[in-house]
Design an enzyme around this catalytic site. Structure first.
Site, PDB file in Angstrom:
ATOM      1  N   SER A   1       0.882  -1.176   0.000  1.00 23.86           N
ATOM      2  CA  SER A   1       0.000   0.000   0.000  1.00 23.86           C
ATOM      3  C   SER A   1       0.913   1.217   0.000  1.00 23.86           C
ATOM      4  O   SER A   1       2.073   1.125   0.433  1.00 23.86           O
ATOM      5  CB  SER A   1      -0.855  -0.013   1.274  1.00 23.86           C
ATOM      6  OG  SER A   1      -1.432   1.254   1.499  1.00 23.86           O
TER       7      SER A   1
ATOM      8  N   TYR B   1      -1.731  -0.047  10.700  1.00 23.93           N
ATOM      9  CA  TYR B   1      -1.729  -0.430   9.279  1.00 23.93           C
ATOM     10  C   TYR B   1      -0.408   0.001   8.636  1.00 23.93           C
ATOM     11  O   TYR B   1       0.237  -0.769   7.925  1.00 23.93           O
ATOM     12  CB  TYR B   1      -2.924   0.218   8.576  1.00 23.93           C
ATOM     13  CG  TYR B   1      -3.121  -0.200   7.132  1.00 23.93           C
ATOM     14  CD1 TYR B   1      -3.596  -1.471   6.815  1.00 23.93           C
ATOM     15  CD2 TYR B   1      -2.856   0.674   6.081  1.00 23.93           C
ATOM     16  CE1 TYR B   1      -3.798  -1.852   5.492  1.00 23.93           C
ATOM     17  CE2 TYR B   1      -3.062   0.304   4.757  1.00 23.93           C
ATOM     18  CZ  TYR B   1      -3.525  -0.959   4.466  1.00 23.93           C
ATOM     19  OH  TYR B   1      -3.714  -1.335   3.153  1.00 23.93           O
TER      20      TYR B   1
HETATM   21  P1  NAP Z   1     -10.818  -6.848   0.644  1.00 18.92           P
HETATM   22  O1  NAP Z   1     -11.796  -6.920  -0.460  1.00 18.92           O
HETATM   23  O2  NAP Z   1     -11.314  -6.685   2.040  1.00 18.92           O
HETATM   24  O3  NAP Z   1      -9.880  -8.130   0.536  1.00 18.92           O
HETATM   25  C1  NAP Z   1      -9.088  -8.614   1.570  1.00 18.92           C
HETATM   26  C2  NAP Z   1      -9.252 -10.125   1.563  1.00 18.92           C
HETATM   27  O4  NAP Z   1      -8.362 -10.682   2.526  1.00 18.92           O
HETATM   28  C3  NAP Z   1     -10.666 -10.552   1.925  1.00 18.92           C
HETATM   29  O5  NAP Z   1     -11.183 -11.342   0.875  1.00 18.92           O
HETATM   30  C4  NAP Z   1     -10.506 -11.339   3.213  1.00 18.92           C
HETATM   31  O6  NAP Z   1     -11.399 -12.433   3.186  1.00 18.92           O
HETATM   32  C5  NAP Z   1      -9.039 -11.771   3.155  1.00 18.92           C
HETATM   33  N1  NAP Z   1      -8.439 -11.956   4.460  1.00 18.92           N
HETATM   34  C6  NAP Z   1      -8.431 -11.101   5.516  1.00 18.92           C
HETATM   35  N2  NAP Z   1      -7.769 -11.635   6.538  1.00 18.92           N
HETATM   36  C7  NAP Z   1      -7.330 -12.853   6.134  1.00 18.92           C
HETATM   37  C8  NAP Z   1      -6.572 -13.878   6.750  1.00 18.92           C
HETATM   38  N3  NAP Z   1      -6.175 -13.766   8.025  1.00 18.92           N
HETATM   39  N4  NAP Z   1      -6.277 -14.993   6.039  1.00 18.92           N
HETATM   40  C9  NAP Z   1      -6.698 -15.118   4.757  1.00 18.92           C
HETATM   41  N5  NAP Z   1      -7.428 -14.172   4.123  1.00 18.92           N
HETATM   42  C10 NAP Z   1      -7.732 -13.063   4.811  1.00 18.92           C
HETATM   43  O7  NAP Z   1      -9.804  -5.643   0.428  1.00 18.92           O
HETATM   44  P2  NAP Z   1      -8.737  -5.311  -0.718  1.00 18.92           P
HETATM   45  O8  NAP Z   1      -8.721  -3.855  -0.811  1.00 18.92           O
HETATM   46  O9  NAP Z   1      -8.952  -6.111  -1.930  1.00 18.92           O
HETATM   47  O10 NAP Z   1      -7.392  -5.732   0.022  1.00 18.92           O
HETATM   48  C11 NAP Z   1      -6.411  -6.580  -0.545  1.00 18.92           C
HETATM   49  C12 NAP Z   1      -5.035  -6.060  -0.181  1.00 18.92           C
HETATM   50  O11 NAP Z   1      -4.839  -4.794  -0.797  1.00 18.92           O
HETATM   51  C13 NAP Z   1      -4.795  -5.839   1.316  1.00 18.92           C
HETATM   52  O12 NAP Z   1      -3.530  -6.331   1.663  1.00 18.92           O
HETATM   53  C14 NAP Z   1      -4.843  -4.333   1.454  1.00 18.92           C
HETATM   54  O13 NAP Z   1      -4.048  -3.884   2.538  1.00 18.92           O
HETATM   55  C15 NAP Z   1      -4.264  -3.913   0.126  1.00 18.92           C
HETATM   56  N6  NAP Z   1      -4.588  -2.538  -0.276  1.00 18.92           N
HETATM   57  C16 NAP Z   1      -5.872  -2.139  -0.429  1.00 18.92           C
HETATM   58  C17 NAP Z   1      -6.133  -0.825  -0.796  1.00 18.92           C
HETATM   59  C18 NAP Z   1      -7.535  -0.302  -0.955  1.00 18.92           C
HETATM   60  O14 NAP Z   1      -7.702   0.930  -1.038  1.00 18.92           O
HETATM   61  N7  NAP Z   1      -8.547  -1.135  -1.033  1.00 18.92           N
HETATM   62  C19 NAP Z   1      -5.081   0.071  -1.013  1.00 18.92           C
HETATM   63  C20 NAP Z   1      -3.773  -0.390  -0.842  1.00 18.92           C
HETATM   64  C21 NAP Z   1      -3.536  -1.694  -0.486  1.00 18.92           C
HETATM   65  P3  NAP Z   1     -11.930 -13.171   4.507  1.00 18.92           P
HETATM   66  O15 NAP Z   1     -12.383 -12.083   5.446  1.00 18.92           O
HETATM   67  O16 NAP Z   1     -12.998 -14.053   4.001  1.00 18.92           O
HETATM   68  O17 NAP Z   1     -10.750 -13.926   5.018  1.00 18.92           O
END
Ligand code: NAP
Length: 246
Positions: free
Chosen positions: A147, A160
């Site tokens: 991120s 975070y």
């Molecule tokens: P998201 O839709 O909430 O996806 C995160 C996924 O991780 C969920 O499907 C969740 O599913 C899974 N998860 C959470 N804890 C877990 C665990 N302990 N073991 C296995 N799976 C787990 O959000 P996203 O934005 O796509 O996030 C994906 C990545 O992108 C993250 O690392 C986040 O920090 C990064 N990111 C996001 C953004 C943004 O603005 N959205 C920006 C920069 C970086 P379950 O709850 O079913 O396990």
């Protein structure tokens, strides 16, 4: 990695939604076999059924589990090795946003949860794919979804930020360790991406979801990084909305 993902075996953590699900669809379209991880089996099952139907040439399977538990991270890679015999790609994507609060107000369980999932989970997964497949085979690519919070320290997001700065440090160190093994270790640093993650964050004002990067754009970038020639690595990429989303 060569310039194609066809018949490569990829593990995607956090594949049930957002960036992980978009990456799964994009990698399947490129012909990669997929092992989809997350903690909620239903979301993974529905995605696997969709991909196996839409891309009959690939095999998508589910491996539910919590990556912050080293035994479950190991079991995920064990299962992949049993089914496919190799891991070519790890997309280390599972993550949580953590609680927005002043440092002194973050509950201790949130401290553990944020570091355990975002940092330790990614570490446990790297260890297992390196040990079980990539180092013995002298090939592979690990893409750590970081991120801009891994490069900039935002107030109120201290845990975070800590987890993602830690992940950047680990990514860069392991990238150097594994160069001589022909293994690419890459950090991807998105700004705000329009995913369900934002529904877990309590903000004073609604964010501009429409202005955020689409998860499909991140998925395209993942494929671009993974499809570089074997002798080339893109060590990190930062990708953000043009205008502030918050
Ligand atoms: P998201 O839709 O909430 O996806 C995160 C996924 O991780 C969920 O499907 C969740 O599913 C899974 N998860 C959470 N804890 C877990 C665990 N302990 N073991 C296995 N799976 C787990 O959000 P996203 O934005 O796509 O996030 C994906 C990545 O992108 C993250 O690392 C986040 O920090 C990064 N990111 C996001 C953004 C943004 O603005 N959205 C920006 C920069 C970086 P379950 O709850 O079913 O396990």
């Amino acid at each position: 990695m060569s310039g194609t993902l066809k018949n490569q075996v990829a593990i995607i953590t956090g594949a049930g939604s957002g960036i992980g699900a978009a990456a799964a669809r994009r990698l399947a379209a490129e012909g990669a076999h997929l092992v989809l991880n997350g903690r909620t089996q239903g979301k993974l099952q529905a995605l696997a059924e969709e991909l196996n139907r839409d891309y009959p040439g690939i095999k998508a399977s589910v491996a539910p589990g919590d990556v912050s538990d080293p035994q479950q991270a190991k079991a995920l890679v064990d299962q992949t090795m049993l089914v496919h015999g190799q891991v070519d790609v790890l997309v280390n994507n599972a993550g949580v946003a953590g609680k927005i609060a002043l440092m002194q107000e973050v509950p201790v369980e949130e401290v553990h949860r944020t570091i355990d999932i975002n940092l330790k989970g990614a570490i446990f997964m790297m260890q297992e794919v390196l040990r079980q497949s990539m180092v013995p085979r002298q090939r592979g690519a690990i893409l750590n979804i970081n991120s801009i919070a891994g490069k900039t320290a935002f107030p109120y997001w201290s845990l975070y930020v800590a987890s993602k700065h830690g992940l950047r440090a680990v990514t860069e160190a392991v990238a150097e360790e594994q160069r001589s093994n022909n293994i690419k270790v890459v950090g991807l640093y998105p700004g705000a991406v329009d995913t369900p993650l934002w529904e877990t964050i309590e903000l004073a004002h609604d964010p501009n979801r429409e202005g955020m990067v689409d998860p499909e754009t991140i998925a395209d970038m993942i494929v671009y990084i993974l499809c570089q020639p074997a002798k080339v690595v893109i060590p990190d990429v930062t990708i953000t909305p043009l205008k502030p989303a918050l």
